[in-house]
Design a protein around this motif. Structure first.
Motif, mmCIF file in Angstrom:
data_model
loop_
_atom_site.group_PDB
_atom_site.id
_atom_site.type_symbol
_atom_site.label_atom_id
_atom_site.label_comp_id
_atom_site.label_asym_id
_atom_site.label_seq_id
_atom_site.Cartn_x
_atom_site.Cartn_y
_atom_site.Cartn_z
ATOM 1 N N ASP A 176 91.010 -51.880 2.230
ATOM 2 C CA ASP A 176 92.008 -51.712 1.166
ATOM 3 C C ASP A 176 91.599 -50.607 0.201
ATOM 4 O O ASP A 176 92.420 -50.052 -0.500
ATOM 5 N N VAL A 177 90.296 -50.342 0.135
ATOM 6 C CA VAL A 177 89.786 -49.352 -0.827
ATOM 7 C C VAL A 177 89.212 -48.152 -0.079
ATOM 8 O O VAL A 177 88.843 -48.259 1.087
ATOM 9 N N ASP A 178 89.140 -47.021 -0.762
ATOM 10 C CA ASP A 178 88.661 -45.808 -0.100
ATOM 11 C C ASP A 178 87.169 -45.589 -0.303
ATOM 12 O O ASP A 178 86.678 -44.476 -0.331
ATOM 13 N N GLY A 179 86.431 -46.687 -0.484
ATOM 14 C CA GLY A 179 84.987 -46.555 -0.600
ATOM 15 C C GLY A 179 84.407 -47.407 -1.707
ATOM 16 O O GLY A 179 85.058 -48.301 -2.258
ATOM 17 N N LEU A 180 83.162 -47.100 -2.041
ATOM 18 C CA LEU A 180 82.427 -47.842 -3.060
ATOM 19 C C LEU A 180 82.590 -47.150 -4.409
ATOM 20 O O LEU A 180 82.528 -45.922 -4.496
ATOM 21 N N TYR A 181 82.827 -47.953 -5.440
ATOM 22 C CA TYR A 181 82.897 -47.433 -6.814
ATOM 23 C C TYR A 181 81.774 -48.062 -7.623
ATOM 24 O O TYR A 181 81.301 -49.156 -7.285
ATOM 25 N N ARG A 199 70.672 -44.769 0.693
ATOM 26 C CA ARG A 199 69.973 -46.028 0.971
ATOM 27 C C ARG A 199 70.612 -47.121 0.123
ATOM 28 O O ARG A 199 70.973 -46.880 -1.030
ATOM 29 N N ILE A 200 70.751 -48.318 0.686
ATOM 30 C CA ILE A 200 71.348 -49.419 -0.087
ATOM 31 C C ILE A 200 70.258 -50.042 -0.962
ATOM 32 O O ILE A 200 69.350 -50.709 -0.476
ATOM 33 N N THR A 201 70.350 -49.772 -2.249
ATOM 34 C CA THR A 201 69.359 -50.276 -3.205
ATOM 35 C C THR A 201 69.950 -51.467 -3.961
ATOM 36 O O THR A 201 71.125 -51.780 -3.816
ATOM 37 N N ARG A 202 69.136 -52.106 -4.799
ATOM 38 C CA ARG A 202 69.617 -53.212 -5.651
ATOM 39 C C ARG A 202 70.791 -52.753 -6.507
ATOM 40 O O ARG A 202 71.756 -53.465 -6.719
ATOM 41 N N GLU A 203 70.666 -51.517 -6.988
ATOM 42 C CA GLU A 203 71.684 -50.946 -7.868
ATOM 43 C C GLU A 203 73.032 -50.839 -7.129
ATOM 44 O O GLU A 203 74.087 -51.164 -7.673
ATOM 45 N N ILE A 204 72.959 -50.403 -5.880
ATOM 46 C CA ILE A 204 74.173 -50.292 -5.050
ATOM 47 C C ILE A 204 74.781 -51.682 -4.830
ATOM 48 O O ILE A 204 75.988 -51.879 -4.937
ATOM 49 N N GLU A 205 73.913 -52.658 -4.541
ATOM 50 C CA GLU A 205 74.395 -54.025 -4.331
ATOM 51 C C GLU A 205 75.097 -54.572 -5.568
ATOM 52 O O GLU A 205 76.094 -55.286 -5.471
ATOM 53 N N GLY A 227 76.741 -53.102 5.541
ATOM 54 C CA GLY A 227 75.997 -51.847 5.464
ATOM 55 C C GLY A 227 74.507 -52.051 5.648
ATOM 56 O O GLY A 227 73.829 -51.246 6.296
ATOM 57 N N LYS A 228 73.995 -53.163 5.088
ATOM 58 C CA LYS A 228 72.559 -53.453 5.245
ATOM 59 C C LYS A 228 72.229 -53.740 6.709
ATOM 60 O O LYS A 228 71.250 -53.239 7.244
ATOM 61 N N ILE A 229 73.082 -54.547 7.359
ATOM 62 C CA ILE A 229 72.858 -54.878 8.780
ATOM 63 C C ILE A 229 72.899 -53.596 9.613
ATOM 64 O O ILE A 229 72.031 -53.336 10.441
ATOM 65 N N ALA A 230 73.930 -52.774 9.369
ATOM 66 C CA ALA A 230 74.124 -51.568 10.177
ATOM 67 C C ALA A 230 73.002 -50.557 9.980
ATOM 68 O O ALA A 230 72.376 -50.107 10.945
ATOM 69 N N THR A 231 72.736 -50.221 8.713
ATOM 70 C CA THR A 231 71.779 -49.132 8.468
ATOM 71 C C THR A 231 70.351 -49.530 8.836
ATOM 72 O O THR A 231 69.551 -48.689 9.230
ATOM 73 N N THR A 232 70.018 -50.829 8.747
ATOM 74 C CA THR A 232 68.688 -51.282 9.177
ATOM 75 C C THR A 232 68.543 -51.085 10.672
ATOM 76 O O THR A 232 67.461 -50.855 11.183
ATOM 77 N N ALA A 233 69.670 -51.192 11.390
ATOM 78 C CA ALA A 233 69.626 -51.113 12.851
ATOM 79 C C ALA A 233 69.915 -49.714 13.386
ATOM 80 O O ALA A 233 70.177 -49.543 14.567
ATOM 81 N N GLY A 234 69.923 -48.722 12.511
ATOM 82 C CA GLY A 234 70.107 -47.358 13.003
ATOM 83 C C GLY A 234 71.555 -46.927 13.158
ATOM 84 O O GLY A 234 71.856 -45.991 13.875
ATOM 85 N N VAL A 235 72.467 -47.629 12.463
ATOM 86 C CA VAL A 235 73.888 -47.272 12.557
ATOM 87 C C VAL A 235 74.351 -46.729 11.203
ATOM 88 O O VAL A 235 74.154 -47.381 10.183
ATOM 89 N N PRO A 263 68.175 -44.547 7.937
ATOM 90 C CA PRO A 263 66.951 -43.762 8.115
ATOM 91 C C PRO A 263 66.514 -43.741 9.585
ATOM 92 O O PRO A 263 65.763 -42.884 10.000
ATOM 93 N N ALA A 264 67.004 -44.708 10.387
ATOM 94 C CA ALA A 264 66.510 -44.846 11.758
ATOM 95 C C ALA A 264 67.523 -44.306 12.751
ATOM 96 O O ALA A 264 68.609 -43.900 12.370
ATOM 97 N N ASN A 265 67.155 -44.308 14.036
ATOM 98 C CA ASN A 265 68.183 -44.083 15.052
ATOM 99 C C ASN A 265 68.280 -45.371 15.871
ATOM 100 O O ASN A 265 67.358 -46.180 15.859
ATOM 101 N N PRO A 266 69.413 -45.600 16.586
ATOM 102 C CA PRO A 266 69.605 -46.905 17.222
ATOM 103 C C PRO A 266 68.482 -47.321 18.169
ATOM 104 O O PRO A 266 68.122 -48.479 18.243
ATOM 105 N N VAL A 267 67.896 -46.341 18.882
ATOM 106 C CA VAL A 267 66.870 -46.694 19.863
ATOM 107 C C VAL A 267 65.605 -47.204 19.189
ATOM 108 O O VAL A 267 65.092 -48.274 19.507
ATOM 109 N N THR A 268 65.107 -46.447 18.185
ATOM 110 C CA THR A 268 63.877 -46.896 17.527
ATOM 111 C C THR A 268 64.139 -48.193 16.771
ATOM 112 O O THR A 268 63.284 -49.051 16.686
ATOM 113 N N ALA A 269 65.364 -48.346 16.237
ATOM 114 C CA ALA A 269 65.680 -49.569 15.502
ATOM 115 C C ALA A 269 65.622 -50.776 16.429
ATOM 116 O O ALA A 269 65.125 -51.831 16.065
#
Length: 327
Positions: A176-181, A199-205, A227-235, A263-269
């Motif tokens: 519904d929204v065009d991103g994070l505010y 990077r998803i920090t406390r501040e972003i959360e 976003g945390k699940i995805a980016t931790t896994a290289g997505v 920060p990762a790529n899917p294979v190394t993740a």
């Protein structure tokens, strides 16, 4: 870090929210919007990219078909509505993708399918086979039987797990929204849009308020969780508005969105996931030739194994040691 472009990615999971697909007021699917999205998907597909869809909307569509009254539904009512809506939804996906000569494959999952290792591998190989056949998997939670305790309840996190499972390199949340505010834009006219989150920090959360739409169980909080699940896994992940025709083309053209980098790529993740979170069930001792092959990134063949200890099955983690015993 620079903002990525849609064309940087080869395997893309697109998550579509209920309110984008179903017009609650008119009680039917938004046909023109869905057709335009299918055009976008076909374009990516033609460029030899893999596309997977995680589609909400079964309950909302079932309500519309059954002409159920507005307001909150009891669990068994929403499950029965999902049973009706799921067929209608799958049929429409088959039709709109079929117009482009693309075969849709329906994959219905439950929480256990992505969280239990063997079922995860089964779901993963099914999706892998569909992609190999150049089909577009349309994935949804089995809302008709999942109770509150055993369901995701939001397709944002489900989509993130699917992206991980499929070794995708991009997750697109159409929303519904065009991103994070930096503050909820509905209440705050001065809220600032954030185009790039390295990077998803406390501040972003902290910026993710509560759910606003009565249709979606999500809201910004579950998107940040996703976003945390995805980016931790290289997505990589991008949140963009679905309230435009051809929303994927809009992202490709550099339209307003929030990108979350990994920060990762899917294979190394995946290797990290195997190395970090599971208890090994056995040990394989391999010869020097196999050690050299593994170091070059090649697969381990049975001929290279000189000794096996422990009892393990498909999906279990094992330790691999060289002839000198080094792990």
């Amino acid at each position: 870090s620079k903002t990525p472009s849609l064309t940087d990615f080869r395997r893309i999971v697109v998550k579509v929210g209920s309110s984008l697909l179903v017009d609650a007021g008119a009680g039917k699917l938004k046909e023109a919007w869905l057709a335009a999205l299918a055009d976008d998907i076909a374009k990516l597909h033609k460029e030899k990219r893999d596309v997977l869809v995680v589609s909400s909307g079964a309950i909302a569509l079932g309500r519309a078909v059954l002409k159920l009254p507005k307001g909150a539904l009891k669990l068994e009512d929403s499950q029965a509505a999902a049973a009706v809506g799921q067929i209608a939804l799958a049929r429409r996906w088959t039709e709109v993708l079929g117009k482009h000569g693309i075969i849709a494959g329906q994959v219905l999952v439950t929480l256990g399918d992505t969280e239990e290792r063997t079922r995860y591998l089964n779901a993963r190989s099914t999706i892998g086979k569909l992609l190999e056949w150049r089909s577009v998997p349309v994935i949804n939670e089995i809302d008709a039987v999942a109770t509150t305790e055993i369901r995701y309840g939001d397709n944002d996190r489900l989509a993130a797990r699917v992206a991980t499972m499929a070794s995708a390199d991009l997750l697109v949340l159409l929303s519904d929204v065009d991103g994070l505010y930096d503050a909820p834009p509905a209440q705050n006219t001065k809220a600032k849009h954030i185009p790039l989150v390295p990077r998803i920090t406390r501040e972003i959360e902290a910026m993710a308020g509560d759910a606003a739409s009565d249709h979606a169980r999500g809201g910004m909080r579950t998107k940040i969780e996703a976003g945390k699940i995805a980016t931790t896994a290289g997505v990589h992940m991008v949140i963009a508005s679905g309230h435009v025709d051809n929303p994927l083309s809009a992202i490709a053209a550099g339209g307003r969105a929030s990108w979350f980098l990994t920060p990762a790529n899917p294979v190394t993740a995946r290797k990290k996931w195997i190395a970090g979170s599971l208890e090994p069930k056995g040990t394989l001792t391999i010869d020097a030739g196999a050690v050299a092959a593994l170091r070059r990134g090649k697969s381990l063949l049975p001929a290279g194994v000189i000794r096996v200890d422990g009892a393990f099955g498909r999906g279990d983690a094992v330790i691999i040691r060289g002839p000198d015993g080094a792990e």
